[in-house]
Structure formats: structure tokens, C-alpha cells
Design an enzyme around this catalytic site. Structure first.
Site, PDB file in Angstrom:
ATOM      1  N   ARG A 257      -2.319  -4.830   2.117  1.00  0.00           N
ATOM      2  CA  ARG A 257      -1.887  -4.007   3.240  1.00  0.00           C
ATOM      3  C   ARG A 257      -0.444  -4.341   3.624  1.00  0.00           C
ATOM      4  O   ARG A 257       0.274  -3.529   4.188  1.00  0.00           O
ATOM      5  CB  ARG A 257      -2.797  -4.279   4.443  1.00  0.00           C
ATOM      6  CG  ARG A 257      -2.456  -3.473   5.679  1.00  0.00           C
ATOM      7  CD  ARG A 257      -3.326  -3.883   6.866  1.00  0.00           C
ATOM      8  NE  ARG A 257      -3.087  -3.024   8.011  1.00  0.00           N
ATOM      9  CZ  ARG A 257      -2.064  -3.138   8.839  1.00  0.00           C
ATOM     10  NH1 ARG A 257      -1.174  -4.095   8.659  1.00  0.00           N
ATOM     11  NH2 ARG A 257      -1.919  -2.311   9.850  1.00  0.00           N
TER      12      ARG A 257
ATOM     13  N   GLU B  74     -18.941   3.643   0.375  1.00  0.00           N
ATOM     14  CA  GLU B  74     -18.244   3.172  -0.820  1.00  0.00           C
ATOM     15  C   GLU B  74     -19.114   3.205  -2.073  1.00  0.00           C
ATOM     16  O   GLU B  74     -18.637   3.575  -3.154  1.00  0.00           O
ATOM     17  CB  GLU B  74     -17.677   1.763  -0.588  1.00  0.00           C
ATOM     18  CG  GLU B  74     -16.504   1.725   0.379  1.00  0.00           C
ATOM     19  CD  GLU B  74     -16.905   1.808   1.834  1.00  0.00           C
ATOM     20  OE1 GLU B  74     -18.121   1.743   2.131  1.00  0.00           O
ATOM     21  OE2 GLU B  74     -16.012   1.931   2.693  1.00  0.00           O
TER      22      GLU B  74
ATOM     23  N   ARG C  61       0.831  -1.211   0.000  1.00  0.00           N
ATOM     24  CA  ARG C  61       0.000   0.000   0.000  1.00  0.00           C
ATOM     25  C   ARG C  61       0.860   1.254   0.000  1.00  0.00           C
ATOM     26  O   ARG C  61       0.470   2.276  -0.548  1.00  0.00           O
ATOM     27  CB  ARG C  61      -0.944  -0.003   1.199  1.00  0.00           C
ATOM     28  CG  ARG C  61      -0.244  -0.111   2.531  1.00  0.00           C
ATOM     29  CD  ARG C  61      -1.220  -0.052   3.693  1.00  0.00           C
ATOM     30  NE  ARG C  61      -0.557  -0.375   4.950  1.00  0.00           N
ATOM     31  CZ  ARG C  61      -0.923   0.091   6.139  1.00  0.00           C
ATOM     32  NH1 ARG C  61      -1.959   0.898   6.230  1.00  0.00           N
ATOM     33  NH2 ARG C  61      -0.283  -0.252   7.226  1.00  0.00           N
TER      34      ARG C  61
ATOM     35  N   ASP D 135      -7.890  -7.725  11.765  1.00  0.00           N
ATOM     36  CA  ASP D 135      -9.320  -7.408  11.834  1.00  0.00           C
ATOM     37  C   ASP D 135     -10.223  -8.595  11.522  1.00  0.00           C
ATOM     38  O   ASP D 135     -11.418  -8.552  11.783  1.00  0.00           O
ATOM     39  CB  ASP D 135      -9.653  -6.246  10.903  1.00  0.00           C
ATOM     40  CG  ASP D 135      -9.172  -4.919  11.475  1.00  0.00           C
ATOM     41  OD1 ASP D 135      -9.377  -4.700  12.687  1.00  0.00           O
ATOM     42  OD2 ASP D 135      -8.578  -4.126  10.733  1.00  0.00           O
TER      43      ASP D 135
ATOM     44  N   SER E 203      -5.164   4.527   5.829  1.00  0.00           N
ATOM     45  CA  SER E 203      -4.923   3.088   5.698  1.00  0.00           C
ATOM     46  C   SER E 203      -4.496   2.717   4.279  1.00  0.00           C
ATOM     47  O   SER E 203      -3.544   1.975   4.076  1.00  0.00           O
ATOM     48  CB  SER E 203      -6.187   2.305   6.061  1.00  0.00           C
ATOM     49  OG  SER E 203      -6.593   2.595   7.380  1.00  0.00           O
TER      50      SER E 203
END
Lengths: 313, 281
Positions: free
Chosen positions: A164, A55, A7, A114, A34
Site C-alpha cells: 500500500r 475473495e 499500489r 488498520d 484501495s
């Protein structure tokens, strides 16, 4: 090569490209810290829109900006873009063929902490089913950055899948990429490993281990899942007679599915698929542990290669 | 606010009747389409296409053209009739709507039909897409206005309000939404299916300017569009109270006519009623 998160490679490249192309507009859905589009936002606040945790709205806004001649990059978490905003993407991006670039971050299981709500293990299958959509899965941070100008200058919808995590580095920053053209990273004659995303680096490690066992594995990076590089796949099938696919995604309908379609239609050879086996994942302390736990380890690749070589005759 | 002479009002009423006639004949010929919501929005569409919007049918991609987005894409017959009557393509094409090789799709398709600014069909997209168009116009300093025509039932979907909040955040005065509030949707009345009232308050709470009108009163429509153009600090929604199936007695306020085509006798009666209204005002 230093390991930096994919990212970060993407976010910095997007900010750098902002200077080159004033038509690039960046949208984010309250995730810029993020997805790392905050680099772009800081440099070009007039071309950055943060529209909140909405979104579907972000995608439709990007569609409108594209209709106005802009090149919008819509950023968010892959699970939300590919699932919650799916109808917007199907109708207003793919069907209406608007020039929207969907940068889907936190893809695969890279948001290890998460858990499965945030994991995105079916997005490639979904996006690949859509006419007029180009689906790109970079292998590392350098490659993610290299795609930014390429997809911006391509006229049409693109889904760019961003991890990520700091995936195993594969490419120099000077890497050049071309939509629909896979990369031969290692030659070999006994088996071909066709990999995408974070599994490219792992597949190169697997090839090293296979070499130590006397097996000569070719490694192809199939960064473009759609349009798939069928000639490169068929050449590998003809020359090595056995294929393994490896992806951070369910084995249903993603890279494995795309390769299986090409092979079974044109040149059937034994095929093994490495990826998530039709199950939801779990929370874990690291992405690497999670990948190992859900059949995406280096050992899973070597084992698949050995199995498929056994099936050759 | 501009002065609108009676002659202009009467001419636009005539154009609205022509749109109703074309829409019904198209739906009858194809035995498919959505008459109720085409008839309810005909006056609004006539006001936009034949008076308000700066458009050039000979140059459909003119960058400074006003944008019309039919968010309630099922009223495609009405849009196609307006585009043909404006000169975007031959009226003869209307006879081939829905044919396999015709550019006129069931719902509007921007890639196939000249003058269609955005593909539509599944409801809810118009406001949020309009936000993007209006932002692009502002960035480029282009003076055009974006009009989004929505259905009432469409406002039951959350994406509408996501778009409404985004439009308000960016104070898009170059964006006007018009809700064709005919109070009837596919399965019944709006208040039975999922009540929207107080609808004006909902838009006000989203920081939009709200104008409420009778959507069949041509003078009110023109004045509302004028007023929307004079509001410079926020987007405007015109809530147009209309009658589903307006102008055809047996279709009015009937959910059965949301998506059903008239037979030969029904078409003849509908045409007679709409043409009769021409003589009786």
C-alpha cells in the site's frame, strides 16, 4: 524519483496494459479504490468485475475466466487472498495450473493504520510452499508497474505482492525485470544483503551506512522468491562469505527461508535474517514506524550485517 | 421444450445403467471411491453426456463445446465412466483408475484426463468457476452452455452461495447448476447434519430460476435441461431429488455407502440388481 505508492504504480500500469492486451480481465473484491484497480475499471468497464467481499469466489471466477482463455488479474488485500482464499488458490489455481494472476495488495505491514488483522506477514511463506506458483515481490512503484506485462505474458499462476505504501524508490520507470533473475543493485565483497520489497530501499541505505563504517556490502534484489535465483545467491555466498536477508514478512519461511535452503544445501555460510520475528505486529501511525518497531529498520540491517561478518571466521 | 420419444428415454436409461455398472466395477476393483453419489447422479450424467451436451470427444478442447464441471468431484468414477463411454479415452483405462501411472486420479484432474474441464475434489468450487467460464463465453460470443453438477451436502459451504450471487449479478443464463439432492452425506442425512431446506427458496432468493424434478425420471431430466436452455435472463438450478446409492438395494439411502467399496459378493448382488432393473423397467 518521486515517491509514489507501489499500489499506484501497479494500478496505473494495469490500466495502461489493458490497452495493449484485450485478454486481460480485472477482478476485485470491493477494494478497487484501495488496490487502485479503479484506473482499469474506469477505462475498461466491460473487462472489470467487482464481485464484492468474497475473495474465494473471486479466485474461482478468475479460474473460470482463465479456463475460457482470458488472463485474469484477481485483486484484493493480501491477508484475505493468502488466507481466506487459500484453498481456492491451492486447488483451482496452483494444482489445476490455471493462468490466474493474484495481485495481493496491502501486503506486509503497509496497512499500518488498520492493524494486525490487515497485515500480511506470512503470505510469502504460504505461497512459496505451493508447487507451480510463481511468487514476486516488487521493490517500488516503478517495478510493480514493470511486472504487469511480464506476468500477463507468462503462462501460469503468479502471486504478485503489492504494498500500500510508497516504499523507498529504487528503480527508474524503464526498469526491466525477468522472472527468477535477481538484480545486483550494488557490488561489494564483505557481505551480501539479499532483500525483497520495501526492504530493498532500506538495504541500500544500510549499505551506505556500512560503507561509512568501512564495510563493503553487496545488495541483491531478490524480487522473485519462487523460483529463487539460486546461482546469484551461491555466487554471493562464494564471493562474500556472509549473507543477510531482509524482508517485510516473518523470517520464517519467506525470503530468509528460501535463501537459507539454498545456502544450507549447496554452500553454507553465516546467515542473518531481518524481518518480523515470529510475532504478530501492532497498529502504528506510519508503515515506516511499524517496520522500525518490528525489526525491519535500516539499523536492523546494518546490525545484522556486522554480526554476520563477525561470524565469518 | 423438445419432444422426447420413448425410444430415446429407454436408450438413456440404458446408458445410465451402464454408467452405474462401470462405476461399481471401478470402485470394487480399486476398493476405493464413492458409490452412493455416483449411483444417485447417473441418470443426470447420462442425460448430459449422451443427449444434451454438444461435445466432441475427438476434439476435447473444441472452444464451442458445452462445459461439464463435476463440482462433487468424489463422483469421479461416474464421470470417468461417462468420458470413456463417450470416447474420450479407451474404456480399458477405467481398469487402471488410481494406479500411480494412470491419468485417472482419485478426483478429476483437468491436466491429466481428456474431457475433464476442471479439476475438482474439495467441494464447493463448481458454481463460482462456472461463473468465470460463462462470463468468458459471453465476452467471446461463444454459444456454449456450462453445466455444474453439485452435491447437496456441498451446498452447506458458503462458497456455493458466493458463486450463486455472482452468477445472478451477471444474469448468466448460459450457466445451469444441477443439485444431486440425495439427502445423504458422509456422516448421515442432510437434515441431521445441516439442514438445507427450503433449498429451492434459497436459490430463488439468490435470483436463480429453480426447477425441481425427480432426478431418476429421465423424461423430467431432459425436460428440465430443455427448460433451463429457454430461460434467458438468469441462471437456472435444477434441484434433482435422487436416492443415494440408487439401484442397489443395500446401498440406497445409506451414508455408509458414501465412500465405501463393495466386496466381491456385494458387487455381484449389485450388478444383478442393476441388470435386473434393465428387464423390469
Amino acid at each position: 524519483m518521486a515517491e509514489i505508492p507501489m499500489r499506484e504504480g501497479y494500478g496505473k500500469a494495469l490500466a495502461a496494459y489493458g490497452a495493449v492486451n484485450p485478454n486481460v480481465i480485472v477482478l476485485d473484491a470491493d477494494t478497487s479504490a484501495s488496490t487502485l484497480t479503479h484506473f482499469f475499471a474506469k477505462q475498461y468497464p466491460q473487462r472489470f468485475y467487482n464481485i464484492g467481499i468474497a475473495e474465494p469466489c473471486m479466485i474461482d471466477m478468475a479460474v473460470g475466466l482463465a479456463l475460457g482463455g482470458k488472463i485474469p488479474f484477481a485483486n484484493g488485500f493480501a491477508a484475505l487472498l493468502a488466507l481466506r482464499a487459500l484453498e481456492q488458490i491451492r486447488t483451482c489455481v496452483a494444482y489445476a495450473r490455471t493462468n490466474v494472476k493474484i495481485a495481493a495488495s496491502y501486503a506486509g505491514v503497509s496497512d499500518f493504520k488498520d492493524g494486525p488483522t490487515h497485515h500480511s506477514i506470512m503470505d510469502i511463506a504460504i505461497m512459496r510452499a505451493m508447487p507451480q506458483m510463481t511468487v514476486i515481490v516488487p521493490a517500488d512503484a516503478n517495478e510493480a508497474g514493470a511486472w504487469v506485462p511480464v506476468i500477463a505474458e507468462y503462462d501460469g499462476p503468479v502471486y504478485l505482492r503489492i504494498s500500500r505504501a510508497a516504499t523507498l524508490p529504487v528503480h527508474q520507470s524503464s526498469v526491466t525485470v525477468q522472472i527468477g533473475k535477481g538484480i545486483t543493485l550494488r557490488d561489494g565483497g564483505d557481505v551480501t544483503i539479499i532483500a525483497a520489497g520495501s526492504m530493498v530501499g532500506r538495504s541500500l541505505l544500510a549499505a551506505d551506512q556500512l560503507a561509512a563504517r568501512g564495510l563493503d556490502a553487496r545488495v541483491l534484489e531478490m524480487h522473485t522468491i519462487k523460483p529463487i535465483d539460486a546461482p546469484l545467491i551461491l555466487q554471493a555466498a562464494a564471493e562474500t562469505g556472509a549473507i543477510v536477508t531482509a524482508e517485510e514478512h516473518t523470517i520464517l519461511g519467506g525470503l530468509g527461508g528460501a535463501v537459507a535452503e539454498v545456502l544450507s544445501l549447496h554452500h553454507p555460510v553465516p546467515l542473518e535474517m531481518v524481518g518480523v520475528h515470529d510475532t504478530f505486529t501492532r497498529t502504528a501511525p506510519t508503515t515506516e514506524l511499524l517496520m522500525d518497531a518490528f525489526c525491519m529498520g535500516v539499523e536492523d540491517v546494518t546490525a545484522a550485517a556486522e554480526r554476520v561478518i563477525q561470524r565469518k571466521r | 421444450m423438445y419432444f422426447h420419444p420413448d425410444s430415446q428415454i429407454i436408450e438413456l436409461q440404458e446408458r445410465a445403467r451402464d454408467l452405474r455398472l462401470d462405476s461399481l466395477e471401478m470402485i470394487h476393483r480399486r476398493q476405493a471411491g464413492h458409490p452412493g453419489g455416483s449411483l444417485s447422479a447417473a441418470d443426470i450424467v447420462a442425460a448430459l453426456f449422451f443427449h444434451k451436451m454438444r461435445i466432441d470427444p475427438q476434439n476435447p478442447e473444441w472452444p464451442e463445446r458445452d462445459r461439464f464441471i463435476l463440482s462433487k468431484g468424489h463422483a469421479s468414477a461416474l464421470l470417468y465412466a461417462a468420458l470413456a463411454q463417450s470416447g474420450y479415452f479407451p474404456r480399458e483405462d477405467l481398469r487402471h483408475w488410481g494406479d500411480l501411472d494412470c491419468h485417472l486420479q482419485g478426483h478429476p484432474d483437468r491436466l491429466k484426463t481428456p474431457g475433464v474441464n476442471m479439476t475438482a475434489g474439495l467441494l464447493g468450487h463448481g458454481v463460482a468457476v462456472g461463473v468465470g467460464i460463462a462470463l468468458a463465453a459471453r465476452m467471446d460470443g461463444l454459444p456454449f452452455h456450462t453445466y455444474v453438477l453439485m452435491g447437496d451436502g456441498e451446498c452447506q459451504g458458503g462458497i456455493v452461495w458466493e458463486g450463486a450471487m455472482a452468477a445472478a449479478k451477471y444474469r448468466l443464463a448460459n450457466l445451469t447448476a444441477i443439485v444431486d439432492f440425495n439427502n445423504v452425506q458422509l456422516d448421515g442425512t442432510v437434515q441431521d447434519i445441516l439442514p438445507l431446506e427450503p433449498l429451492a427458496d434459497k436459490w430463488r432468493a439468490c435470483n436463480w430460476a429453480v426447477i425441481e424434478i425427480n432426478g431418476h425420471d429421465m423424461r423430467q431430466i431432459l425436460q428440465a435441461l430443455d427448460t433451463a436452455g429457454e430461460i434467458h435472463d438468469r441462471p437456472t438450478v435444477i434441484i434433482a431429488r435422487t436416492t443415494k446409492g440408487k439401484g442397489v438395494s443395500f446401498m440406497e439411502n445409506k451414508s455408509q455407502w458414501h465412500g465405501a467399496a463393495p466386496n466381491d459378493a456385494q458387487l455381484a448382488q449389485a450388478i444383478a440388481e442393476i441388470k435386473g432393473a434393465r428387464h423390469h423397467g
